[in-house]
Design an enzyme around this catalytic site. Structure first.
Site, short mmCIF file in Angstrom:
data_model
loop_
_atom_site.label_atom_id
_atom_site.label_comp_id
_atom_site.label_asym_id
_atom_site.label_seq_id
_atom_site.Cartn_x
_atom_site.Cartn_y
_atom_site.Cartn_z
N ARG A 97 0.84 -1.20 0.00
CA ARG A 97 0.00 0.00 0.00
C ARG A 97 0.88 1.25 0.00
O ARG A 97 0.58 2.24 -0.65
CB ARG A 97 -0.94 -0.01 1.22
N PHE A 122 -9.97 -6.09 -7.51
CA PHE A 122 -10.01 -7.00 -6.37
C PHE A 122 -9.71 -6.18 -5.10
O PHE A 122 -8.80 -6.47 -4.34
CB PHE A 122 -8.98 -8.14 -6.51
N ASP A 146 -14.78 -5.32 -6.81
CA ASP A 146 -14.67 -6.59 -6.08
C ASP A 146 -16.00 -7.30 -6.24
O ASP A 146 -17.02 -6.66 -6.47
CB ASP A 146 -14.38 -6.34 -4.60
N CYS A 172 -0.69 -14.12 -4.34
CA CYS A 172 -0.59 -14.52 -2.94
C CYS A 172 -0.54 -16.04 -2.80
O CYS A 172 -0.87 -16.58 -1.76
CB CYS A 172 -1.73 -13.93 -2.12
N ASP A 193 -4.89 -7.19 -7.54
CA ASP A 193 -4.51 -8.01 -6.37
C ASP A 193 -5.51 -9.16 -6.19
O ASP A 193 -6.33 -9.15 -5.27
CB ASP A 193 -4.49 -7.11 -5.12
C1 LIG Z 1 -6.24 -10.75 -2.14
S1 LIG Z 1 -7.81 -10.07 -1.83
C2 LIG Z 1 -7.55 -8.38 -2.19
C3 LIG Z 1 -7.04 -7.58 -1.01
C4 LIG Z 1 -7.11 -6.09 -1.18
N1 LIG Z 1 -6.37 -5.64 -2.32
C5 LIG Z 1 -6.63 -5.38 0.09
O1 LIG Z 1 -5.49 -4.88 0.10
O2 LIG Z 1 -7.38 -5.36 1.07
C6 LIG Z 1 -8.75 -10.65 -3.17
C7 LIG Z 1 -10.15 -10.06 -3.32
O3 LIG Z 1 -10.68 -10.51 -4.56
C8 LIG Z 1 -12.09 -10.67 -4.45
N2 LIG Z 1 -12.47 -11.54 -5.58
C9 LIG Z 1 -12.26 -12.87 -5.75
N3 LIG Z 1 -12.59 -13.24 -6.99
C10 LIG Z 1 -13.01 -12.13 -7.65
C11 LIG Z 1 -13.45 -11.85 -8.97
N4 LIG Z 1 -13.52 -12.81 -9.90
N5 LIG Z 1 -13.78 -10.59 -9.27
C12 LIG Z 1 -13.73 -9.60 -8.35
N6 LIG Z 1 -13.30 -9.80 -7.10
C13 LIG Z 1 -12.94 -11.04 -6.75
C14 LIG Z 1 -12.30 -11.17 -3.06
O4 LIG Z 1 -13.61 -10.82 -2.63
C15 LIG Z 1 -11.18 -10.43 -2.29
O5 LIG Z 1 -11.71 -9.25 -1.71
#
Ligand SMILES: C[S@@+](CC[C@H](N)C(=O)[O-])C[C@H]1O[C@@H](n2cnc3c(N)ncnc32)[C@H](O)[C@@H]1O
Length: 392
Positions: free
Chosen positions: A208, A225, A247, A335, A295
């Protein structure tokens, strides 16, 4: 105590502080181990290697907690390990009241995650052996940290593999529906009870900051995401004119909106959609961005998923790069331990050829330091990020 002798040659790895013994590496077991039993690990010539716990039903059969002769697994050892994990975090001077206190093998406490959110601890247990020591862990946490509450999260995936059963619940004190934390100059609500993981992506703290360094006042940004808006809020705080944050989790987005309000920040458009489709739509509609963050969740839990995951990454890179302005920045993260830095670089290279855009690498990041990466345990490195300047 049950003794596990490893095959000739395996001792070298363990003497080099690798803390797993695979089932296939076992020469002989003295005793009849049940899941979670403590074991002494010996080399093929019966020389001492370490102490750990066993699960005879899993591919990783033994996980070690100690390489010191005489340092057997006990309530005191667990407490000492948590204390030294805390000492290490104090040295990091983390600019937040939320941090990972225990990172499994990274703190020689395999199978245990503990995240601290202000005065609340959230724990997640992922192995049978640690499940059997849960009361010791809880007692040590309460004694050392004097938290207001301890909440337990569970992973169905881990419980299935290891064969234990637990529920998400408060283990100690009280835990509110939302905990307010701060990180640098931002505040966030964390929903530890219904949120993803333990509630917040603490591991991206350093990322960040790196993204903030790339954003210039007036920039138009994309946070794909976005979860509860960690990157989106950082971008707006730096002076970005607008951020589109997408998201597919409605719950995460609604907390993201509240986080923006909490910080008095405007300019973020929150979109509930599948990021793959939504990015293509943005491209069709002619959008261009100065800074793009991608992400995604872990697409590859096991080696078998790597090929599919790379296809997903390629698609995100191709569309993401098309959306970048000349001179803009593009950051992408993985990740999953199984998607390596080299995989990521290869996929970005392929995508850059497809879209005919030269790229300059301007940074790299890993999980932040409160998620220790132990050189001898390669799988303790799971989060990688590559930052690129799009040259045309
Ligand atoms: C690794 S986390 C992201 C963390 C975020 N960047 C943060 O710093 O808080 C992945 C995110 O992707 C979302 N997600 C999973 N599959 C997705 C998709 N196909 N399209 C959109 N969001 C998705 C999940 O709900 C989750 O919030």
């Amino acid at each position: 105590m049950i003794e596990v002798r490893v095959k000739p040659g395996v001792e070298e790895k363990i003497r080099g502080f690798f803390s797993w013994v695979y089932n296939a590496e076992i020469l002989e077991i003295k005793g009849e181990p049940k899941p979670g039993d403590f074991v002494k690990v010996l080399d093929s010539k019966k020389k001492f290697l370490g102490y750990g716990y066993i699960n005879p039903n899993t591919k990783i059969a033994v996980r070690l907690l100690s390489f010191e002769k005489g340092e057997e697994i006990s309530k005191e050892l667990i407490k000492r390990r948590i204390l030294s994990a805390l000492e290490y975090r104090k040295k990091l001077n983390i600019n937040s009241n939320a941090y990972r206190l225990v990172h499994s093998e990274g703190d020689l406490l395999p199978g245990l995650i503990v995240d601290m959110y202000d005065q609340y601890a959230v724990i997640e247990i992922t192995t049978y052996g640690m499940f059997k020591m849960k009361d010791w862990v809880l007692e040590a946490l309460v004694e050392i940290l004097k938290p207001k509450g301890v909440y337990q999260k569970v992973s169905d995936y881990a419980m299935n593999i290891e064969g234990f059963d637990e529920e998400e619940r408060i283990l100690y004190g009280t835990v509110p529906e939302r905990i307010k934390i701060w990180e640098g100059d931002l505040e966030f609500y964390v929903d530890v009870i219904k949120g993803q993981k333990t509630g917040f992506y603490l591991d991206q703290r350093r990322a960040r900051k790196m993204i903030r360094d790339l954003v210039k006042p007036g920039d138009v940004c994309l946070d794909a995401f976005c979860h509860t808006g960690g990157f989106a809020l950082s971008m707006i705080k730096k002076g970005a004119k607008s951020v589109i944050a997408v998201d597919m989790s409605e719950r995460a987005l609604s907390l993201g909106k509240e986080n923006a309000k909490l910080n008095g920040l405007e300019g973020i458009q929150w979109v509930e959609d599948n990021a793959f489709h939504f990015l293509r739509k943005l491209y069709r509609e002619g959008y261009k961005f100065d800074v793009i963050v991608i992400d995604p969740p872990s697409f590859a839990r096991t080696k078998a998923h790597v090929e599919n995951a790379l296809r997903g990454y390629k698609e995100l890179c191709v569309t993401g790069l098309k959306l970048a302005k000349a001179g803009g920045y593009f950051a992408i993260y993985s990740c999953s331990f199984h998607i390596t830095r080299e995989h990521l670089l290869e996929v970005i290279l392929q995508a850059s050829r497809d879209v005919k855009k030269p790229l300059r690498i301007v940074g790299e990041s890993f999980q932040d330091l409160d998620h220790p990466w132990i050189l001898q345990m390669p799988n303790t490195l799971y989060l990688k990020g590559i930052y690129l300047e799009v040259l045309r």
